[in-house]
Design an enzyme around this catalytic site. Sequence first.
Site, PDB file in Angstrom:
ATOM      1  N   CYS A  13       0.805  -1.222   0.000  1.00  0.00           N
ATOM      2  CA  CYS A  13       0.000   0.000   0.000  1.00  0.00           C
ATOM      3  C   CYS A  13       0.838   1.272   0.000  1.00  0.00           C
ATOM      4  O   CYS A  13       0.286   2.367  -0.090  1.00  0.00           O
ATOM      5  CB  CYS A  13      -0.970  -0.018   1.181  1.00  0.00           C
ATOM      6  SG  CYS A  13      -2.342  -1.174   0.916  1.00  0.00           S
ATOM      7  N   SER A  44     -17.927   9.098  -0.240  1.00  0.00           N
ATOM      8  CA  SER A  44     -17.557   9.157   1.177  1.00  0.00           C
ATOM      9  C   SER A  44     -16.202   8.518   1.455  1.00  0.00           C
ATOM     10  O   SER A  44     -15.843   8.319   2.616  1.00  0.00           O
ATOM     11  CB  SER A  44     -18.636   8.466   2.030  1.00  0.00           C
ATOM     12  OG  SER A  44     -18.745   7.098   1.672  1.00  0.00           O
ATOM     13  N   SER A  45     -15.460   8.181   0.396  1.00  0.00           N
ATOM     14  CA  SER A  45     -14.144   7.535   0.538  1.00  0.00           C
ATOM     15  C   SER A  45     -14.234   6.262   1.367  1.00  0.00           C
ATOM     16  O   SER A  45     -13.311   5.934   2.112  1.00  0.00           O
ATOM     17  CB  SER A  45     -13.127   8.501   1.172  1.00  0.00           C
ATOM     18  OG  SER A  45     -12.975   9.660   0.398  1.00  0.00           O
ATOM     19  N   ASP A  46     -15.349   5.554   1.226  1.00  0.00           N
ATOM     20  CA  ASP A  46     -15.519   4.318   1.993  1.00  0.00           C
ATOM     21  C   ASP A  46     -14.707   3.199   1.378  1.00  0.00           C
ATOM     22  O   ASP A  46     -14.101   3.352   0.312  1.00  0.00           O
ATOM     23  CB  ASP A  46     -17.005   3.936   2.095  1.00  0.00           C
ATOM     24  CG  ASP A  46     -17.366   3.403   3.466  1.00  0.00           C
ATOM     25  OD1 ASP A  46     -16.553   2.645   4.025  1.00  0.00           O
ATOM     26  OD2 ASP A  46     -18.444   3.739   3.979  1.00  0.00           O
ATOM     27  N   ASP A  47     -14.693   2.042   2.046  1.00  0.00           N
ATOM     28  CA  ASP A  47     -13.790   0.964   1.660  1.00  0.00           C
ATOM     29  C   ASP A  47     -14.269   0.163   0.460  1.00  0.00           C
ATOM     30  O   ASP A  47     -13.470  -0.466  -0.225  1.00  0.00           O
ATOM     31  CB  ASP A  47     -13.579   0.030   2.863  1.00  0.00           C
ATOM     32  CG  ASP A  47     -12.935   0.762   4.023  1.00  0.00           C
ATOM     33  OD1 ASP A  47     -11.774   1.153   3.889  1.00  0.00           O
ATOM     34  OD2 ASP A  47     -13.617   0.951   5.056  1.00  0.00           O
ATOM     35  N   ASP A  87     -11.495  -5.159   2.554  1.00  0.00           N
ATOM     36  CA  ASP A  87     -12.520  -4.131   2.352  1.00  0.00           C
ATOM     37  C   ASP A  87     -13.934  -4.682   2.553  1.00  0.00           C
ATOM     38  O   ASP A  87     -14.833  -3.954   2.977  1.00  0.00           O
ATOM     39  CB  ASP A  87     -12.397  -3.528   0.950  1.00  0.00           C
ATOM     40  CG  ASP A  87     -11.185  -2.624   0.808  1.00  0.00           C
ATOM     41  OD1 ASP A  87     -10.679  -2.147   1.837  1.00  0.00           O
ATOM     42  OD2 ASP A  87     -10.742  -2.400  -0.334  1.00  0.00           O
ATOM     43  N   GLY A 134     -10.219 -14.070 -13.720  1.00  0.00           N
ATOM     44  CA  GLY A 134      -9.422 -12.863 -13.577  1.00  0.00           C
ATOM     45  C   GLY A 134      -8.951 -12.320 -14.903  1.00  0.00           C
ATOM     46  O   GLY A 134      -9.456 -12.702 -15.968  1.00  0.00           O
ATOM     47  N   SER A 136      -5.145 -10.761 -16.898  1.00  0.00           N
ATOM     48  CA  SER A 136      -3.698 -10.555 -16.805  1.00  0.00           C
ATOM     49  C   SER A 136      -3.213  -9.740 -17.991  1.00  0.00           C
ATOM     50  O   SER A 136      -3.785  -9.807 -19.091  1.00  0.00           O
ATOM     51  CB  SER A 136      -2.962 -11.904 -16.780  1.00  0.00           C
ATOM     52  OG  SER A 136      -3.208 -12.624 -17.977  1.00  0.00           O
ATOM     53  N   ASP A 222     -10.737  -0.027   7.359  1.00  0.00           N
ATOM     54  CA  ASP A 222      -9.464  -0.713   7.567  1.00  0.00           C
ATOM     55  C   ASP A 222      -8.327   0.271   7.320  1.00  0.00           C
ATOM     56  O   ASP A 222      -8.436   1.187   6.495  1.00  0.00           O
ATOM     57  CB  ASP A 222      -9.332  -1.984   6.729  1.00  0.00           C
ATOM     58  CG  ASP A 222      -9.406  -1.754   5.229  1.00  0.00           C
ATOM     59  OD1 ASP A 222      -9.885  -0.693   4.804  1.00  0.00           O
ATOM     60  OD2 ASP A 222      -8.986  -2.634   4.472  1.00  0.00           O
TER      61      ASP A 222
END
Length: 341
Positions: A13, A44-47, A87, A134, A136, A222
């Site tokens: 991070c 709200s910049s939430d997770d 999150d 996913g 790649s 978090d």
Amino acid sequence: MHDEIVFCKGGGCTAKLGPGILASVLEKLPKATTDSNLLVGFDSSDDAAVYQLTPDLAVVQTLDFFPPMVDDPYTFGQIAATNALSDIYAMGGEVKTALNIVCFPENMDLNVLGEIMLGGNEKVQEAGGVLVGGHSIADIDVKYGLSVMGIIHPDKIYRNNSCQEGDQLLLTKPLGVGIVCTAQRVGKSSNEAMDIAIRSMITLNKYAAEIIKRYQVHACTDVTGFGFLGHLQEMLGYDFGAEIDSLQVPHIPESLHYANEFFLTAAAQRNRNHVGNRVDFRHIPFAMEEVLFDPQTSGGLLVSLPPEDAKLALKEIQSLGLPCGLVGEVTRKDDKRIIVR
């Protein structure tokens, strides 16, 4: 080193864009105000985002990926997945599915990629979820993470900005991970400090989340790239202040020594520049200031809850084995400062 490519250049991070830069971009985007089923968006910049499907069911959606911060590919995969899954738990949700996000050099040993994805899959399974695919791309550096979908009841969402005056602040993992990893990259971290950091980074917040669900949670987030103080500011908004007792803040003990030796990150200084003018340090050593600004990879939950619930929850979370603590109190101050004593 694999095929002359350095696997770990410094990531986790600490690789996030600074909060000030990110805010300046996001504020220019139109808010999604036309869909009443969007219960939590990015405003709200939430997770994570939360979208309601039925009166009793909403989906929680998040995404996170970054470059390696450790040399072992399998451990890196575990950390990156644990971080992305976090999150969902910060919102109070339950993990259901995950998608891999991979950037990988074409001339690197594919066994390295296999180890990364095995580590990630292990954590998805531990979370009770299913890895379903996913995407790649070829890149000059390794990056890995997950897009995660979870579920939650619309009435049981943990928001990051709904704390109340008088709440106690509970932190479920130790700080200092970024500083320890920085020291490790130059060969100055002890094995003991790095072991604590890795154990913290690969511990799912699932177990702390299961405990706090039994109590009255007012707000939850978090602690990751914006550091403890950056994420605390998001929790407080402009309606509340906080008083933090630095002696109760859980941290990796050697991180203070490494901070004094200036094993610091640019990301921590961006965090200081963004939130520092709101923080009033009262006779706090420089090293502890740095720990509080330090970007965390796969950090713990920061929970705002009533005092009695906080004490009971702490006793249960202590049994999980990682340093944790009641670190302060939410206040309603005229100047909305964060006071660190």
